[in-house]
Structure formats: C-alpha cells, structure tokens
Design an enzyme around this catalytic site. Structure first.
Site, PDB file in Angstrom:
ATOM      1  N   LYS A  70     138.897  55.949 -26.895  1.00 31.66           N
ATOM      2  CA  LYS A  70     137.970  56.755 -26.094  1.00 31.66           C
ATOM      3  C   LYS A  70     136.860  57.319 -26.982  1.00 31.66           C
ATOM      4  O   LYS A  70     137.118  57.761 -28.111  1.00 31.66           O
ATOM      5  CB  LYS A  70     138.743  57.879 -25.411  1.00 31.66           C
ATOM      6  CG  LYS A  70     137.930  58.741 -24.445  1.00 31.66           C
ATOM      7  CD  LYS A  70     138.848  59.766 -23.784  1.00 31.66           C
ATOM      8  CE  LYS A  70     138.098  60.712 -22.863  1.00 31.66           C
ATOM      9  NZ  LYS A  70     138.997  61.709 -22.245  1.00 31.66           N
TER      10      LYS A  70
ATOM     11  N   SER B 104     138.947  62.193 -17.484  1.00 29.03           N
ATOM     12  CA  SER B 104     137.755  61.732 -18.179  1.00 29.03           C
ATOM     13  C   SER B 104     137.941  60.407 -18.909  1.00 29.03           C
ATOM     14  O   SER B 104     136.973  59.789 -19.329  1.00 29.03           O
ATOM     15  CB  SER B 104     137.288  62.806 -19.177  1.00 29.03           C
ATOM     16  OG  SER B 104     138.264  63.052 -20.172  1.00 29.03           O
TER      17      SER B 104
ATOM     18  N   SER C 109     143.313  64.062 -17.642  1.00 23.18           N
ATOM     19  CA  SER C 109     142.373  63.025 -18.064  1.00 23.18           C
ATOM     20  C   SER C 109     143.010  61.789 -18.663  1.00 23.18           C
ATOM     21  O   SER C 109     142.311  60.807 -18.932  1.00 23.18           O
ATOM     22  CB  SER C 109     141.356  63.608 -19.060  1.00 23.18           C
ATOM     23  OG  SER C 109     140.476  64.477 -18.393  1.00 23.18           O
TER      24      SER C 109
END
Length: 532
Positions: free
Chosen positions: A109, A190, A214
């Site tokens: 990420k 996210s 997330s």
C-alpha cells in the site's frame, strides 16, 4: 507509472486475459497460491522462475490497470522488481532460499515506505516527491524473507481521514479504484488498491493498513481474506500515520494460508515503535498451525446485527457450516456502548495531527509540506486537483486539537478502549464462554458516488477490534446479489492464531470465494439499491 519489458509465464501458472472491451474481461484467469508459486519455481521448468512470475504479474497490471477494466489499483510498479526476482532465482539455484516468500511478488500500500526508487504518496500530490530511500521495518522483514516488492497500490487519499464525504478508493495521485466484481461499485477503503489488485490477481498477496476497517472492508468487498492484527504485532515506523493507538499494517490475500504466510514474515519487534516491544515473543509460523479441524468443539459467540434478508440468509448459511464443522454456537447481543464512536473520533483527530506532524518532518527536503497545516494549505492551493469531489474538514478539525497531553483526549482514549475491549468484545466472549466472535464483516459494496461520497449501509464489524487493538480476520462468505461479502472472526489481544485457525477451518469447509468477473455494473437483478 513506469512499466518495462516483461517475461511471459506459462498458461499453467497465470492464464492470459482476453479483453472483449475496455470495460469487460472475457475470459477467466488462473489464481495461484504462494504454495503453488513456490512449487512451480521449485520445478525449474520453463517460465517458472521468479523472474517469469514477476514479469507475468507486471504484464497483467499493464493489461488491466489502466487499460481493459482500468481498475486503477496500482499507483506505481517497482523498476527494481525484475532485478529482485533474478536475485531470488540465483539464491534458489545456489540452494540458499530465505523462506516461503522468497521469489514471491508482493504489493505494498502506498502509505508504506520502501527503499525502492518510487515515492510513498498516501495518494496525495503533496507527497509526490516523497522518495525516502528507506524501508519501513515491515517491508524490511519481507526483504529478509526474499519477497519481491512488485509495486505500490492505490488507496483512499490520506487513508480516508481527510473528509466525512470522501470517496473510498479515490486519490489525487491514483484516481478511483474500481471493484473487480462490478466496476461501478466501491472497493472500500482505505486499502482499496490492495483489495482490488489481489482480487484481480496482480499478485498473490498484498499489505494494507487499517485504523478502523481499512484492511477488513476492502478485503470483504473484494472477495479476499484480510487480517487486522493485534496492535503491536507489526511495526508502524515509516508508515504515513493516522493514529498510533489504532494503526497497523495487515496482510491481504485470496486464502487464509497465504495471509498466514505473509503475516508470519511481517511480525517483528521494532525499537522505534514501542507498541511492538513484545512482538518477537509472539512471532511464529502462523501457517503451520492451520487445521481444517480447528472448529471442532470451539465455542463461538455469534453476533447477529441488523441486516438485509439476502445478507442474513448468507450469514445463516455460514453459521450452519461452522456448526457442521464442529463449532458450538452461542448467540450474544452487542452491549450498549454509548459514546464509543465519538470518543474514537476525538482520539483519531488528536493523534492525526501529532503523528502526521512527527512523520512529515522526517521526509526528504523535496517534500515541502512539513506539517498538517502546510498540507491543508497545499490542498487549498491545488484545489482543482486535490479537492474536486470533497473537502478537508477532518484535517481542519484535527489542526485545531490541543495535543497528546490534553485531558479531553486522554479521557476519550480511556473511554473508547474500555468500551470496545472490556465492556465490548471481552464481555461478549465471557458471556458466551467463547474464544471467537463471528459476525458479518460489512454490508454490500455500494455504488461509487462522486457527488455524495460513500454510502456505508448494513452491519460493520470493524470498530470494536480496531479500537481495542484486537485481531480481526475476514474470510469470504460468498456473493450476495453478485457482490462479495465477508465473515468476521474476532478474538482478544494476541488471538491472531486463533482467528486464523477458525477462519481456515471455515474456508476449507465452505469454499465460498468466487473469482471476479469485471462486470460493468452489478449483475444483481432488480432491487439492489437500498440493499444493506
């Protein structure tokens, strides 16, 4: 995004994608586990090296991420990935493999730093020059195991903490991530790019991060397994922060075993992160403990939140599978936890300002936004690019907070921790005399909406374990109206092995995961709108 020459992988490993139109995938594709990829590399056959596997994933990203279904799941590929794969192949040839991840491409990420020549942006143009040349300790642990850092995944900008009207999966750097199951649906945030990328077979596994939901939300809504670990199992150093009380990296993959293998490599103590001081004590091979018999005689607390009839039917079918596998199911009710959400929100705002300011001063001089206030000013000065859909009211609220010594903040943290842990999860498990709590992870993926932002509907299992710092695993529960939903397994602190064991046994009994079809819109029939 930098893309370079790639090597084809044999159809036995990853089948090619035939695109009928820019928005639709015509053919199905192969999905390979870590074990299968390792077996292929061990065979030494043509097109079965780490270099070939890495090249095939890069080709798939090139074909599908900005073209084809245009998932926008990857912000940048790593120009050093092929070199890392070749180094793994050399180790294999010399008989010096570093572990089960050696030669396996992993996506990271883009709020987690890597020492590769690519920026860590958190999706914001304010960090477009944030090429730090340093590995976050969690990435350093992967390198120790020989993993290939394939690239960085898109995310909800600033990990979804900028606005109450944000669009999950959108960032100024990467655009909007699209859900591989239905391209008009949210991939949730996210860690949306990590979720969509692994669902689309851009790699076997990825790392996301979670503050509250997330990892588990994008995993559930992209048909994946995702683990939000116990806080303190994985270092947060050199990860763009929201909250030192709740932030953690977490592994995401298509199977519980893949997630367990990745998690085993991530766990380590880090002197720079006090929360991890005991992590080494809990480090183990989490995959070695997995057994299809783990549910036999296990007492499981069952939480039945309000949900739509189709989701309820899917959940009841999952409970029947748990029972058939030997679990003893005990219904519990969620206690009244008045004020928990408000207290959590106060904690996140205060820690966002303190933690982000502390992070930004460590970035390279090329990064000119050195405080939250300067990020706010940058967003205003670049409103057309940074705020075309939603604003930054949460940033503005956080900028007004009074710091980590403020009595209101300290009281809010104590209150939220007590309600989520002692009076929440702990109380429910004690009442049922159980070690695991199960419930639906979330409702269905909603329509991506650039006007009104996210439309969270239905149940949510993320808040209590996120606030308490407890482990939370989501495992695919199947499709509802053509869209993926997840089943959550929650335990108390350091129950990471327990949730992995239970999730694995359920997965082996249910085989509930269905690969995505990249439909332009959800193939759900009439009446989907308003579904929870």
């Amino acid at each position: 995004m930098r893309v370079f020459a790639v090597v084809s992988l044999s159809a036995a490993l990853l089948s090619s994608v035939a695109l009928a139109s820019p928005a639709r995938v015509k053919s199905t594709f192969g999905e390979q586990s870590i074990d299968q990829l390792q077996a292929a590399m061990a065979s030494g056959g043509p097109g079965r090296s780490s270099e070939a596997i890495t090249g095939a994933y890069l080709a798939r990203i090139r074909t599908m991420d900005r073209r084809g279904p245009a998932l926008r799941a990857v912000i940048a590929v790593n120009p050093d990935a092929i070199a890392q794969a070749r180094a793994s192949d050399a180790r294999r040839k010399a008989g010096r493999l570093l572990g089960p991840l050696d030669g396996i491409p992993v996506l990271i990420k883009d709020n987690i730093e890597t020492s590769d020549p690519i920026a860590t942006t958190a999706g914001s143009l304010a960090l477009k020059d944030n090429v730090t040349g340093r590995d976050a300790p969690v990435v350093a642990e992967l390198r120790k195991g020989g993993a290939v850092i394939l690239g960085k995944t898109n995310l909800s900008e600033w990990a979804n903490i900028r606005s109450t009207r944000s669009i999950s999966g959108w960032s100024a750097v990467g655009g909007l991530v699209r859900n591989p199951y239905a391209l008009d649906r949210s991939s949730c945030g996210s860690s949306s790019g990590s979720g969509a990328a692994i669902a689309a077979n851009f790699a076997a596994v990825a790392i996301g991060t979670e503050t509250d939901g997330s990892v588990v939300c994008p995993s559930a809504m992209n048909g994946l397994v995702g683990l939000k670990p116990t806080i303190g199992m994985v270092s947060r150093t050199h990860v763009v922060p929201i909250s030192h009380s709740q932030d953690t990296p977490g592994p995401m993959g298509r199977s519980v075993k893949d997630v367990a293998i990745l998690f085993s490599a991530m766990v380590a103590s880090d002197p720079a992160d006090a929360a991890t001081k005991d992590a080494a004590k809990y480090k183990r091979d989490f995959a070695a403990g997995l057994s299809a018999d783990s549910l036999k005689g296990l007492r499981v607390a069952v939480l039945r939140p309000d949900m739509s009839a189709p989701l309820k039917a899917t959940f009841e079918a999952a409970l029947a599978i748990l029972k058939a596998a030997g679990a003893v199911l005990v219904d519990v009710e969620k206690p009244k936890l008045d004020g928990m959400g408000e207290a959590e929100f106060e904690v996140l705002k205060v820690e966002l300002k303190a933690d982000l300011d502390a992070y930004l001063v460590t970035t390279p001089k090329a990064v000119t936004t050195r405080t939250l206030d300067q990020v706010i000013a940058f967003n205003e000065a670049n409103r057309a690019a940074e705020m075309p859909f939603f604003g930054q009211e949460l940033f503005l609220d956080a900028a007004k907070t009074r710091g980590l010594a403020d009595a209101e903040y300290l009281g809010a943290r104590a209150k939220s921790l007590r309600l989520a842990g002692l009076e929440g999860i702990d109380a429910m498990l004690a009442k049922a005399n159980a070690t695991i709590l199960v419930e639906p992870t979330y409702g269905l993926p909603w329509l991506s909406d650039s006007v009104s932002g996210d439309h969270f509907t239905g149940p949510s299992a993320s808040d209590l374990p996120a606030i308490a710092g407890y482990p939370h695993l989501t495992v695919p529960m199947g499709l509802v109206k053509g869209l993926p939903v997840g089943l959550s397994f929650i335990a108390t602190a350091h129950g990471d092995q327990a949730v992995l064991n239970a999730g694995y046994a359920y997965e082996q009994a249910s085989h509930a995961r269905v690969a995505p079809r990249y439909l332009p819109v959800a193939d759900a029939g009439p009446g989907l709108e308003g579904m929870q």
